[in-house]
Design an enzyme around this catalytic site. Structure first.
Site, PDB file in Angstrom:
ATOM      1  N   GLU A 226     -46.497 -24.055  55.219  1.00  0.00           N
ATOM      2  CA  GLU A 226     -46.848 -22.895  54.380  1.00  0.00           C
ATOM      3  C   GLU A 226     -47.887 -22.096  55.151  1.00  0.00           C
ATOM      4  OE1 GLU A 226     -45.736 -22.000  51.339  1.00  0.00           O
ATOM      5  OE2 GLU A 226     -44.434 -23.707  50.961  1.00  0.00           O
ATOM      6  N   CYS A 260     -53.530 -16.059  50.943  1.00  0.00           N
ATOM      7  CA  CYS A 260     -52.433 -15.968  51.911  1.00  0.00           C
ATOM      8  C   CYS A 260     -51.424 -14.889  51.535  1.00  0.00           C
ATOM      9  CB  CYS A 260     -51.740 -17.307  52.060  1.00  0.00           C
ATOM     10  SG  CYS A 260     -51.123 -17.938  50.499  1.00  0.00           S
TER      11      CYS A 260
HETATM   12  P1  NAD Z   1     -56.261 -23.837  59.308  1.00  0.00           P
HETATM   13  O1  NAD Z   1     -54.908 -23.813  59.887  1.00  0.00           O
HETATM   14  O2  NAD Z   1     -57.413 -23.518  60.194  1.00  0.00           O
HETATM   15  O3  NAD Z   1     -56.628 -25.268  58.656  1.00  0.00           O
HETATM   16  C1  NAD Z   1     -55.784 -25.940  57.750  1.00  0.00           C
HETATM   17  C2  NAD Z   1     -56.052 -27.430  57.812  1.00  0.00           C
HETATM   18  O4  NAD Z   1     -55.830 -27.912  59.124  1.00  0.00           O
HETATM   19  C3  NAD Z   1     -57.449 -27.887  57.425  1.00  0.00           C
HETATM   20  O5  NAD Z   1     -57.351 -29.002  56.551  1.00  0.00           O
HETATM   21  C4  NAD Z   1     -58.075 -28.295  58.734  1.00  0.00           C
HETATM   22  O6  NAD Z   1     -58.987 -29.358  58.590  1.00  0.00           O
HETATM   23  C5  NAD Z   1     -56.903 -28.752  59.544  1.00  0.00           C
HETATM   24  N1  NAD Z   1     -57.158 -28.578  60.984  1.00  0.00           N
HETATM   25  C6  NAD Z   1     -57.942 -27.645  61.578  1.00  0.00           C
HETATM   26  N2  NAD Z   1     -57.908 -27.774  62.924  1.00  0.00           N
HETATM   27  C7  NAD Z   1     -57.079 -28.800  63.194  1.00  0.00           C
HETATM   28  C8  NAD Z   1     -56.639 -29.422  64.401  1.00  0.00           C
HETATM   29  N3  NAD Z   1     -57.034 -29.015  65.603  1.00  0.00           N
HETATM   30  N4  NAD Z   1     -55.778 -30.458  64.287  1.00  0.00           N
HETATM   31  C9  NAD Z   1     -55.366 -30.881  63.086  1.00  0.00           C
HETATM   32  N5  NAD Z   1     -55.767 -30.340  61.919  1.00  0.00           N
HETATM   33  C10 NAD Z   1     -56.606 -29.311  61.952  1.00  0.00           C
HETATM   34  O7  NAD Z   1     -56.139 -22.843  58.106  1.00  0.00           O
HETATM   35  P2  NAD Z   1     -57.314 -22.254  57.239  1.00  0.00           P
HETATM   36  O8  NAD Z   1     -58.200 -21.407  58.111  1.00  0.00           O
HETATM   37  O9  NAD Z   1     -57.935 -23.341  56.434  1.00  0.00           O
HETATM   38  O10 NAD Z   1     -56.478 -21.313  56.258  1.00  0.00           O
HETATM   39  C11 NAD Z   1     -56.137 -19.999  56.609  1.00  0.00           C
HETATM   40  C12 NAD Z   1     -54.665 -19.844  56.922  1.00  0.00           C
HETATM   41  O11 NAD Z   1     -53.871 -20.510  55.968  1.00  0.00           O
HETATM   42  C13 NAD Z   1     -54.228 -18.387  56.887  1.00  0.00           C
HETATM   43  O12 NAD Z   1     -53.365 -18.106  57.960  1.00  0.00           O
HETATM   44  C14 NAD Z   1     -53.469 -18.288  55.570  1.00  0.00           C
HETATM   45  O13 NAD Z   1     -52.523 -17.269  55.521  1.00  0.00           O
HETATM   46  C15 NAD Z   1     -52.858 -19.623  55.476  1.00  0.00           C
HETATM   47  N6  NAD Z   1     -52.561 -19.940  54.086  1.00  0.00           N
HETATM   48  C16 NAD Z   1     -51.258 -20.050  53.694  1.00  0.00           C
HETATM   49  C17 NAD Z   1     -50.959 -20.327  52.359  1.00  0.00           C
HETATM   50  C18 NAD Z   1     -49.554 -20.481  51.868  1.00  0.00           C
HETATM   51  O14 NAD Z   1     -49.390 -20.985  50.771  1.00  0.00           O
HETATM   52  N7  NAD Z   1     -48.534 -20.099  52.604  1.00  0.00           N
HETATM   53  C19 NAD Z   1     -52.004 -20.497  51.460  1.00  0.00           C
HETATM   54  C20 NAD Z   1     -53.306 -20.375  51.910  1.00  0.00           C
HETATM   55  C21 NAD Z   1     -53.571 -20.121  53.227  1.00  0.00           C
END
Ligand code: NAD
Length: 468
Positions: A226, A260
């Site tokens: 997502e 998002c």
């Molecule tokens: P992110 O991708 O930075 O982090 C998401 C998760 O990944 C967190 O739990 C984090 O701890 C983990 N993570 C971070 N770095 C990692 C690594 N190197 N290895 C493994 N895991 C790791 O996302 P974010 O900044 O928390 O959220 C923002 C993004 O999420 C935006 O692009 C937004 O559009 C998207 N988003 C999508 C939806 C949807 O339903 N489609 C909903 C909300 C947010």
């Protein structure tokens, strides 16, 4: 035998490699024992999750204020309420979803009966982001529990207060033999991703999604991704611009733009853009007063580095509305940049903050060209009274979802799949699709041994010499 708890509690604080391996082995033993399969267990867990949201509601609201300055009213509608609605929907339909479904058997295979038998996948991992840290962790959990899986929940460390409250509430309310919270940052997620799961449900950005997909490929684990992207808006002069501006301001400035499915940018002719900008000014004042910084209903940016990122996007821009940044308070005013350039920093990546660029185009043809020249977005929003315009956008562009006359609200409809396409993600959930996401559809064919109609297909296919 009943599995023994790996560390005297199923909530691993910060998960090291051995902790992660032990945790998954523990949950796998629970799943293997059959604990999670009966519908009665699944229903009890869904009801317990409901109680968690009600009894833990005040703590969750306080944590969301601390992490995101999210008003409790908004938290109820956009976080707790969304999960609650998913639970109620699942409880209402679970019996039907979990039933095996007979399918037609072709003549060549008859007499026989065939059916599709839903079965849980096993141990699944849910990784959530920080922007809706309750909804995006517990929403997928509804599907995972409804379909009878054991679950590891990985909340985002960027919303630390909410992560801590969830890590306390989940083992208090849910069956800790089958549901665990693993807190921590990238190293904790990395340790989890080395384990074999039966499904990984990831919500977040494309960069981490690639890391997750690579790790999943190592174990051939299926994923739901997502993701996000720049969700465009088309608005023309056939609509009530004030009403449209209120809808857009609501979708864009809710959670200070960290949504998002928020409208990311608007495409409009210069004349419509001017009217829309004025109307957005009126809507922002009506929602948050003359000083949104003083409104309890307007959120804050989650972390300093995101404030810095958003402030950098505004460099060299002349906002028509807002534009002020208070780094110490992690505050960015609701901001509209009318006449943003397609090659500006604002138009490069998903904004994920309270800044709305309006890009001038000559008309619908050019708007469609702009949308098609970019990655497929998570959502597309259309404000027009002309069905022909709506139809053209539906037919000629691709996006995870389309909202006509309203942004973001499609995620409140359990019957609609929620998910992206292309760069905005793969797989979908909500309602029955959440159940399906965490379920294997097992094909079962049952054919009596007599009469042996299959004699016709046994070899030899060519007549034997002695029988000629
Ligand atoms: P992110 O991708 O930075 O982090 C998401 C998760 O990944 C967190 O739990 C984090 O701890 C983990 N993570 C971070 N770095 C990692 C690594 N190197 N290895 C493994 N895991 C790791 O996302 P974010 O900044 O928390 O959220 C923002 C993004 O999420 C935006 O692009 C937004 O559009 C998207 N988003 C999508 C939806 C949807 O339903 N489609 C909903 C909300 C947010």
């Amino acid at each position: 035998p009943a599995p023994t708890d790996p560390a005297g509690g199923s909530s691993a604080r910060s998960t090291s490699g051995t902790d992660a391996a032990r945790l998954v082995a523990f949950l796998r033993a629970t799943f293997g024992s059959g604990t999670t399969k009966p519908l009665a267990w699944r229903r009890a867990q869904l009801r317990a999750l409901r109680r968690l949201l009600i009894e833990g509601g005040p703590d969750l609201e306080a944590a969301l204020v601390s992490d995101l300055g999210k008003s409790p009213a908004e938290a109820q509608v956009s976080e707790i309420g969304v999960v609650m609605a998913e639970i109620d929907h699942a409880l209402r339909h679970l019996r039907r979803w979990a039933r095996s479904v007979p399918v037609v058997v072709p003549y060549a295979v008859a007499p026989a009966t065939a059916r599709v038998v839903p079965e849980p996948l096993g141990v699944v991992l849910v990784i959530a982001p920080w922007n809706y840290p309750v909804q995006l962790l517990l929403g997928p959990l509804v599907g995972a529990l409804a379909s009878g899986n054991a679950v590891v929940l990985k909340p985002s460390e960027v919303a630390p207060a909410t992560s801590a409250v969830l890590a306390r509430l989940v083992p208090e309310h849910l069956d800790s033999r089958a549901v665990a919270v693993a807190e921590g940052a990238a190293d904790a997620t990395t340790a989890l991703l080395e384990q074999r799961f039966d499904h990984i449900f990831f919500t977040g950005g494309a960069r981490v999604a690639r890391i997750v997909a690579r790790a999943a490929a190592e174990h051939l684990t299926p994923t739901t991704l997502e993701l996000g992207g720049k969700s465009p808006v088309w608005i023309d002069d056939t609509v009530d611009v004030d009403a449209a501006a209120r809808r857009l301001a609501w979708g864009k400035f809710m959670n200070a733009g960290q949504t998002c499915v928020a409208p990311d940018y608007v495409l409009a002719t210069p004349a419509v853009a001017a009217r829309l900008t004025a109307a957005l000014g009126r809507a922002i004042t009506a929602f948050y007063g003359d000083d949104p910084g003083a409104s309890a209903d307007y959120g804050r940016i989650v972390a300093d580095q995101h404030v810095a990122r958003l402030a950098a996007l505004l460099e060299g821009e002349q906002p028509a509305i807002g534009g002020s940044v208070d780094r110490a308070a992690r505050y960015i005013a609701p901001t509209v940049v009318d006449g943003a350039r397609l090659d500006s920093a604002l138009m490069a990546d998903e904004i994920f903050g309270p800044i709305l660029p309006i890009v001038h185009v000559a008309g619908l043809d050019e708007a469609i060209r702009v949308i098609r020249s970019r990655e497929k977005p998570l959502a597309l929003y259309v404000f027009t009274a002309m069905r022909s315009v709506e139809r053209r956008l539906l037919r000629e562009t691709s996006s995870g979802a389309v909202g006509v006359g309203v942004p973001s609200a499609h995620l409140l409809v359990p019957g609609l799949p929620f998910g992206g396409v292309g760069a905005s993600g793969s797989g979908a959930y909500h309602g029955k699709r959440s159940f399906d996401t965490f379920t294997h559809e097992k094909a079962v064919l049952r054919k009596p041994l007599a009469p042996d109609t299959f004699a016709l297909v046994y070899p030899p296919f060519t007549p034997r010499r002695e029988s000629v």
